[in-house]
Scaffold this motif. Sequence first.
Motif, PDB file in Angstrom:
ATOM      1  N   GLY A   1      18.091  -1.299   9.737  1.00 14.00           N
ATOM      2  CA  GLY A   1      18.604  -0.342   8.832  1.00 14.00           C
ATOM      3  C   GLY A   1      18.214  -0.354   7.442  1.00 14.00           C
ATOM      4  N   GLY A   2      17.746  -1.548   6.930  1.00 12.73           N
ATOM      5  CA  GLY A   2      17.179  -1.570   5.567  1.00 12.73           C
ATOM      6  C   GLY A   2      15.779  -1.139   5.365  1.00 12.73           C
ATOM      7  N   SER A   3      15.388  -1.491   4.411  1.00 15.89           N
ATOM      8  CA  SER A   3      14.172  -0.861   3.706  1.00 15.89           C
ATOM      9  C   SER A   3      13.146  -1.886   3.054  1.00 15.89           C
ATOM     10  N   LEU A   4      11.996  -1.710   2.895  1.00 22.20           N
ATOM     11  CA  LEU A   4      11.078  -2.647   2.222  1.00 22.20           C
ATOM     12  C   LEU A   4      10.026  -1.799   1.968  1.00 22.20           C
ATOM     13  N   ARG A   5       9.343  -2.010   0.830  1.00 18.24           N
ATOM     14  CA  ARG A   5       8.038  -1.521   0.422  1.00 18.24           C
ATOM     15  C   ARG A   5       6.938  -2.408   0.017  1.00 18.24           C
ATOM     16  N   LEU A   6       5.852  -2.201   0.942  1.00 18.95           N
ATOM     17  CA  LEU A   6       4.695  -3.218   0.973  1.00 18.95           C
ATOM     18  C   LEU A   6       3.696  -2.621  -0.112  1.00 18.95           C
ATOM     19  N   SER A   7       3.008  -3.569  -0.700  1.00 17.95           N
ATOM     20  CA  SER A   7       2.075  -2.924  -1.597  1.00 17.95           C
ATOM     21  C   SER A   7       0.408  -3.758  -1.079  1.00 17.95           C
ATOM     22  N   CYS A   8      -0.411  -3.096  -1.545  1.00 21.05           N
ATOM     23  CA  CYS A   8      -1.696  -3.458  -1.467  1.00 21.05           C
ATOM     24  C   CYS A   8      -2.591  -3.248  -2.440  1.00 21.05           C
ATOM     25  N   ALA A   9      -2.991  -4.430  -3.275  1.00 24.06           N
ATOM     26  CA  ALA A   9      -3.654  -4.017  -4.366  1.00 24.06           C
ATOM     27  C   ALA A   9      -5.258  -4.168  -4.051  1.00 24.06           C
ATOM     28  N   ALA A  10      -6.126  -3.358  -4.327  1.00 30.19           N
ATOM     29  CA  ALA A  10      -7.648  -3.554  -3.950  1.00 30.19           C
ATOM     30  C   ALA A  10      -8.483  -3.679  -5.269  1.00 30.19           C
ATOM     31  N   SER A  11      -9.287  -4.585  -5.111  1.00 32.44           N
ATOM     32  CA  SER A  11     -10.398  -4.514  -6.175  1.00 32.44           C
ATOM     33  C   SER A  11     -11.705  -4.894  -5.626  1.00 32.44           C
ATOM     34  N   GLY A  12     -12.890  -4.636  -6.374  1.00 34.42           N
ATOM     35  CA  GLY A  12     -14.095  -5.138  -5.928  1.00 34.42           C
ATOM     36  C   GLY A  12     -14.878  -3.788  -5.492  1.00 34.42           C
ATOM     37  N   ARG A  13     -14.306  -2.519  -5.422  1.00 37.69           N
ATOM     38  CA  ARG A  13     -15.087  -1.465  -4.913  1.00 37.69           C
ATOM     39  C   ARG A  13     -14.213  -0.141  -5.609  1.00 37.69           C
ATOM     40  N   LEU A  14     -14.947   0.762  -5.707  1.00 32.15           N
ATOM     41  CA  LEU A  14     -14.160   2.136  -6.415  1.00 32.15           C
ATOM     42  C   LEU A  14     -13.080   2.351  -5.345  1.00 32.15           C
ATOM     43  N   PHE A  15     -11.922   2.316  -5.681  1.00 30.65           N
ATOM     44  CA  PHE A  15     -10.765   2.697  -4.828  1.00 30.65           C
ATOM     45  C   PHE A  15     -10.865   4.139  -4.401  1.00 30.65           C
ATOM     46  N   SER A  16     -11.088   4.956  -5.111  1.00 34.48           N
ATOM     47  CA  SER A  16     -10.981   6.530  -4.553  1.00 34.48           C
ATOM     48  C   SER A  16     -11.899   6.706  -3.575  1.00 34.48           C
ATOM     49  N   SER A  17     -13.150   5.715  -3.257  1.00 36.16           N
ATOM     50  CA  SER A  17     -13.889   5.890  -2.212  1.00 36.16           C
ATOM     51  C   SER A  17     -13.613   5.373  -0.935  1.00 36.16           C
ATOM     52  N   LEU A  18     -12.496   4.607  -0.974  1.00 41.11           N
ATOM     53  CA  LEU A  18     -11.838   3.957   0.468  1.00 41.11           C
ATOM     54  C   LEU A  18     -10.825   4.930   1.096  1.00 41.11           C
ATOM     55  N   ALA A  19     -10.822   4.833   2.306  1.00 39.15           N
ATOM     56  CA  ALA A  19      -9.666   4.985   3.388  1.00 39.15           C
ATOM     57  C   ALA A  19      -8.910   3.810   3.379  1.00 39.15           C
ATOM     58  N   MET A  20      -7.578   3.869   3.453  1.00 42.56           N
ATOM     59  CA  MET A  20      -6.677   2.713   3.383  1.00 42.56           C
ATOM     60  C   MET A  20      -5.697   3.072   4.694  1.00 42.56           C
ATOM     61  N   GLY A  21      -5.386   1.645   4.920  1.00 43.47           N
ATOM     62  CA  GLY A  21      -4.555   1.674   6.041  1.00 43.47           C
ATOM     63  C   GLY A  21      -3.523   0.517   6.170  1.00 43.47           C
ATOM     64  N   TRP A  22      -2.618   0.568   6.986  1.00 40.42           N
ATOM     65  CA  TRP A  22      -1.971  -0.793   7.460  1.00 40.42           C
ATOM     66  C   TRP A  22      -1.813  -0.817   9.035  1.00 40.42           C
ATOM     67  N   PHE A  23      -1.973  -1.963   9.408  1.00 45.60           N
ATOM     68  CA  PHE A  23      -1.756  -2.469  10.631  1.00 45.60           C
ATOM     69  C   PHE A  23      -0.797  -3.681  11.084  1.00 45.60           C
ATOM     70  N   ARG A  24      -0.054  -3.989  11.935  1.00 47.17           N
ATOM     71  CA  ARG A  24       0.814  -5.074  12.139  1.00 47.17           C
ATOM     72  C   ARG A  24       0.466  -5.668  13.316  1.00 47.17           C
TER      73      ARG A  24
END
Length: 122
Positions: A15-38
């Motif tokens: 029932g609780g919450s968490l927020r995950l973050s993913c910091a990107a570097s090395g390439r223009l961030f706005s050119s990338l599609a991003m996602g989460w897997f588990r």
Amino acid sequence: QVQLVESGGGLVQAGGSLRLSCAASGRLFSSLAMGWFRQAPGKEREFVAAINWSGGRTDYTDSVKGRFTISRDGAKNTMYLQMNNLQPEDTAVYYCSADEIYTRMKVRGAYWGQGTQVTVSS
């Protein structure tokens, strides 16, 4: 090359919450599609959520719809996964992924982070 670093995992009660973050570097961030897997113990890695380069398109696996929200902040080169109403079945290592092509990223991105553990107790 793209470097991805996840953070924000931890232990939370059902029932609780968490927020995950993913910091990107090395390439223009706005050119990338991003996602989460588990990946849960003993199971294959599965798609969770994706966001396109502009943030105008998002997709989710059915089991997290209405509970998880993916977003991105171009000014911070960071993607987020807000996870609400967490359940024990959400327990897994969560991986950040990126790719130049959105549809390919949803299957298996070209770039990966090291993962962050999310554990939900009942």
